[in-house]
Each structure stands twice: as structure tokens, then as C-alpha cells.
Design a protein around this motif. Structure first.
Motif, PDB file in Angstrom:
ATOM      1  N   PHE A  93      -4.172   4.579  -7.400  1.00 27.35           N
ATOM      2  CA  PHE A  93      -3.885   4.011  -6.082  1.00 27.35           C
ATOM      3  C   PHE A  93      -4.835   2.872  -5.752  1.00 27.35           C
TER       4      PHE A  93
ATOM      5  N   VAL B 218      -0.033   9.079   2.232  1.00 29.82           N
ATOM      6  CA  VAL B 218      -0.465   7.832   1.598  1.00 29.82           C
ATOM      7  C   VAL B 218      -1.536   7.147   2.447  1.00 29.82           C
TER       8      VAL B 218
ATOM      9  N   GLU C 286      -5.350   6.391   1.197  1.00 30.67           N
ATOM     10  CA  GLU C 286      -5.960   5.067   1.194  1.00 30.67           C
ATOM     11  C   GLU C 286      -7.360   5.124   1.809  1.00 30.67           C
TER      12      GLU C 286
ATOM     13  N   THR D  23       0.826  -1.203   0.000  1.00 28.67           N
ATOM     14  CA  THR D  23       0.000   0.000   0.000  1.00 28.67           C
ATOM     15  C   THR D  23       0.861   1.254   0.000  1.00 28.67           C
TER      16      THR D  23
ATOM     17  N   ASN E 225      -3.275  -1.083  -6.166  1.00 22.79           N
ATOM     18  CA  ASN E 225      -3.093  -1.739  -4.880  1.00 22.79           C
ATOM     19  C   ASN E 225      -3.900  -3.040  -4.824  1.00 22.79           C
TER      20      ASN E 225
ATOM     21  N   GLY F 144       1.037   3.900  -3.169  1.00 23.29           N
ATOM     22  CA  GLY F 144       0.645   5.277  -2.898  1.00 23.29           C
ATOM     23  C   GLY F 144       1.793   6.257  -3.044  1.00 23.29           C
TER      24      GLY F 144
ATOM     25  N   PHE G 299      -4.319  10.143  -8.692  1.00 21.99           N
ATOM     26  CA  PHE G 299      -3.953   9.562  -7.405  1.00 21.99           C
ATOM     27  C   PHE G 299      -5.001   8.543  -6.961  1.00 21.99           C
TER      28      PHE G 299
END
Length: 471
Positions: free
Chosen positions: A257, A150, A154, A126, A261, A130, A253
Motif C-alpha cells: 500500500f 483503507v 493509510e 489511494t 501509492n 488500498g 498490506f
């Protein structure tokens, strides 16, 4: 309409009815569920002029107020402008620039952390994903472990991804629910919305301002935001244009992300559950790399079995695409499709079609191999399915595939993905479970660990990348 695991329900319903697409109405809102790749191509690709808009779900656009996320924007000039801003910086000709940064983050952040603290592998993945996207978008230095921004991203983007899943909230089907008072039963979605609004506003402004401050101080890395600030600095409508840049930056982003992930964790889960496949993929990687170097992008074309593994991971990692919306009425195969019909591509059904993928629930990279090479002619191209259709295809697919392949190859090169042990030293069985309502399919937390491969000088290969605090 099912609120969870809708992809499974619609596939089974299609099989039961003997149809490749399903039409339904909910409180007057027409829906078309497409379970077949060819039907999706016929409508969303060949008739893209009618099928390129997006429904404006009440929870996302009205209750939360996210109206300028270009992934979710209606088709038109605003969407075209946002997509153009994205493509100017992330054009395919700049992919080598992005790949260089990807290698840097894998080697300085992900791999050393997996070696030092393998029990925290999920957190390392993660943070790596990120941090890399944070750097590409905002040029900000990121901590190689537990970066604050980050972690916040998340939380924000997982929540936002969940609310965009079709069918999760009844307010998307019955818009009048948004007018009910907060105390009324069933209006908990309003409290969720207020929390997400605050997080999204912070995510839009905080990293952008940090980039601008770094530029003013002359200590910044070139990135999407800095390139656009420089390009627009003298524009008379700077504020208007930079507002679009902020929105696009947040989409980069968010989308990159959340999906990347999830797919990397799906790869790890697949290797954990299919140890024979993992061993064969490692042998293939070793045959090209030998014992003394890490993989590079130039190696991937020499790894057909590994590439087949990645295809099989993709086949299980996506559930449905972002919904499309018809902007006019249409007729297909004798069936009338009304204007303002929400069209959902059931990617799960397409990639688990028994006629194309025999024994579809089995993880079998061999289905993509023929005489030792990739068998692209016999099966549909998964890339044409998982990244969407027509004019709304994901513009960052090259970067996403590049990141997935080099990450997976690097992990297989150095580590065995093995079961975690319980207090008695016995391997913990993992029963795979996935998020019930999302566009991508995130595995729910599962127990595993990584072990440096025997016969590999893992510490020696990583020696020059150890003890890096920021990338």
C-alpha cells in the motif's frame, strides 16, 4: 547525521569526498552508506551471507514493539518462515491471478472515479491501491470510494513507514533515550509510538477476523488469508502458524500500500510536469490500442516508450532501501567493515549517478531508448536497485511492477493529466516536493486534475463499469 533528506546529503558528501561509500560512527554505532550500485552488488549480493540481517532500530522494535514485520526481522529461521509463507501464495506462477484482480479494480474503481470526480484524483488512487491490496490479502469487499479500512490503513502505514526511515529518531542512534521519562524534553517520540502501537494492533487483527467470519458464513473471496486458514485448519500448531500468517498479511498490506501509492502519485506528478513526455506516451499507447479498447497486460511489451517512462518514474521514486546489518566483520577494497555495522543503500545516489544517467535531475525516458527499442544493455536495470539487494530483495516486486504499469497505461489511455486552475482561471504552477524522511519518495500534495482525452469516447469505454459501489 541528517534527519531529513539524508539521501541527498550522502550523495553530495560522497561526491565531495570522491568516494562511492561512506563510513561513519554515531555514539559507537557504525554505519556504511553505499552510493554506488556495483559496491552494493559486491557486498549485499555476492557476500549476502554476511549482509542479510536487519538492524533492530529502537523506535521500531523496542519503543513501538514491531518485532515480527518480516521486512524488518533479523536474518534467521523466523524471517525465512515468513518469506516462505508469502511466496507460497504470491509465487510468480500465480501472477495472472493477481493481474486479473488488478484489472478488475482499475476498471471498476479507479477509472470511473477519475472520470466522475477528477478533482479528487489523489483520494481515488489511494482508495484503489488500498482496496486492491485489501482484496488480495483479506478477500474483503471494498468500497470504490472512501473505504473505511483503507483510510485507516493509510494513516497507520504512513506513520509506520516514517518511523522506519534511517536517522529520523535520535533514539535509534542513542538507545538510552527510551529510558527517559515522558515529561523529559525530546521524548515526544514515545507519544507517537503509543499511537502507532494501537493502530498496528488493530490493523493486524480486525481485517483477519473479518476474513475468518466471512469464511464461517461461506461468503468470501479467495485470498492470502483464506488460503492459509484452509491450509492450516487441521494443523496441531494452528495458533502459532496463523500468528505468522497474520503478521505476513499485515506486511503485504503495509508494504504494498505505502510504496505503490507513492509511486503512482510520482508518475502523475511526472506527467503533469512533463507534458511533452505525456503526449508522446499517449500516442504510443494509442498506436497499439486504437480508440475502442482499454489496455491489457499483453499490450505492455509492445510499448517501449511507455516502458521507458515507467523506468524514469522508478528512478525518481525511491530514496534508500531498508538497512542491512553485518553479522560478521569483513574487508572490502582494503577497508575494514565491523560486525553489527548498519549498511544503507542510497538508491537515490545510484539512480542519479551522472556517469550512468547524464543530467540525472531531468525526466528523460529517451535515455532508455535506442533505435526505437529498450536499451537495457547500456544502463543498469532499475529493478535490480529499487527492490533491494541479495536475500532481502522485495518478494512482491512482480506484483508491484504489474500494478504500476497497467495503472499508468490505463490513465494515459483515457485522461490528460493537466494543471489545476486558480480562481482567475490560470494554471497553478507546481513545484515538486517530497516527503523528507521515508524509504520511498512520496510527493507532497500538489494541485492537478484529469481531463477526459479529446477524441476518446471515455464514457463509452467505461460505461459497463460505472456506478459500482463495492469491488
Amino acid at each position: 547525521m541528517p534527519l531529513t533528506y539524508a539521501h541527498v546529503y550522502y550523495k553530495r558528501l560522497g561526491n565531495k569526498l570522491g568516494t562511492k561509500f561512506i563510513y561513519l560512527e554515531a555514539v559507537g554505532q557504525p554505519f556504511l552508506i553505499i552510493n554506488d550500485f556495483r559496491v552494493a552488488q559486491d557486498l549485499l549480493e555476492k557476500r549476502s551471507a554476511l549482509y542479510s540481517s536487519r538492524p533492530q532500530f529502537q523506535m521500531t522494535t523496542e519503543v513501538i514493539g514491531v518485532k515480527r514485520f518480516f521486512i524488518l526481522m533479523p536474518y534467521g529461521d523466523g524471517w525465512r518462515n515468513h518469506r516462505r509463507v508469502f511466496r507460497q501464495y504470491f509465487d510468480s506462477k500465480y501472477l495472472p491471478r493477481d493481474q486479473e484482480k488488478q484489472l478488475d479494480f482499475i476498471r471498476k474503481s479507479l477509472l470511473p472515479n477519475l472520470f466522475i470526480a477528477p478533482e479528487e484524483a489523489r483520494e481515488h488512487v489511494t482508495n484503489y491501491v488500498g482496496s486492491l491490496i485489501l482484496s488480495m490479502t483479506y478477500g474483503l469487499p471494498a468500497k470504490t470510494r472512501r473505504d473505511r479500512l483503507v483510510g485507516f490503513a493509510e494513516q497507520t502505514f504512513n506513520g509506520l513507514a516514517a518511523v522506519t526511515a534511517p536517522g529520523k529518531y535520535l533514539v535509534n542512534i542513542i538507545p538510552q533515550l527510551k529510558y527517559l521519562p515522558d515529561w523529559f524534553p525530546g521524548t515526544g517520540f514515545k507519544m507517537e509510538a503509543r499511537k502507532i502501537v494501537r493502530e498496528v494492533d488493530k490493523m493486524r487483527e480486525e481485517p483477519y477476523q473479518a476474513t475468518v467470519d466471512a469464511m464461517d458464513e461461506g461468503v468470501y473471496q479467495e485470498c492470502f488469508i483464506s488460503a492459509n486458514v484452509e491450509r492450516l485448519r487441521s494443523a496441531p500448531d494452528f495458533e502459532d502458524q496463523i500468528a505468522d500468517v497474520k503478521e505476513v498479511g499485515m506486511v503485504i498490506f503495509a508494504a504494498g500500500f505505502e510504496t505503490t501509492n507513492g509511486v503512482i502519485m510520482t508518475f502523475i506528478l511526472a506527467m503533469l510536469l512533463n507534458q511533452d513526455v505525456q503526449r508522446q506516451a499517449q500516442l504510443a499507447v494509442d498506436s497499439v490500442l486504437g480508440p475502442e479498447r482499454l489496455p491489457t497486460f499483453s499490450d505492455i511489451n509492445d510499448l517501449p516508450y511507455f516502458s521507458a517512462v515507467i523506468k524514469e518514474v522508478l528512478r525518481g521514486a525511491f530514496r534508500s532501501s531498508f538497512p542491512h546489518l553485518t553479522t560478521d566483520e569483513d574487508v572490502y577494497d582494503g577497508y575494514y567493515i565491523p560486525k553489527n555495522c548498519i549498511v544503507i543503500s542510497n538508491i537515490y545516489a545510484m539512480l542519479h549517478d551522472e556517469k550512468i544517467f547524464p543530467d540525472p535531475e531531468k525526466f528523460d525516458p529517451g535515455r532508455f531508448i535506442k533505435n526505437g527499442s529498450m536499451a537495457n544493455d547500456d544502463l543498469l536495470n532499475l529493478i535490480d536497485v529499487v527492490f533491494g539487494f541479495g536475500r532481502r530483495v522485495c518478494p512482491g516486486s512482480l506484483q508491484a511492477m504489474s500494478m504500476l504499469t497497467i495503472t499508468a497505461a490505463s490513465i494515459l489511455c483515457l485522461f490528460d493529466i493537466v494543471p489545476a486552475l486558480d480562481a482567475q482561471g490560470k494554471a497553478i504552477d507546481v513545484v515538486p516536493e517530497f516527503t523528507p524522511a521515508s524509504i520511498t519518495s512520496h510527493p507532497l500534495p500538489f494541485k492537478f486534475t484529469l481531463s477526459p482525452r479529446k477524441g476518446k469516447d471515455v464514457e463509452g469505454l467505461l460505461n459497463e463499469y460505472m456506478n459500482v459501489e463495492y469491488v
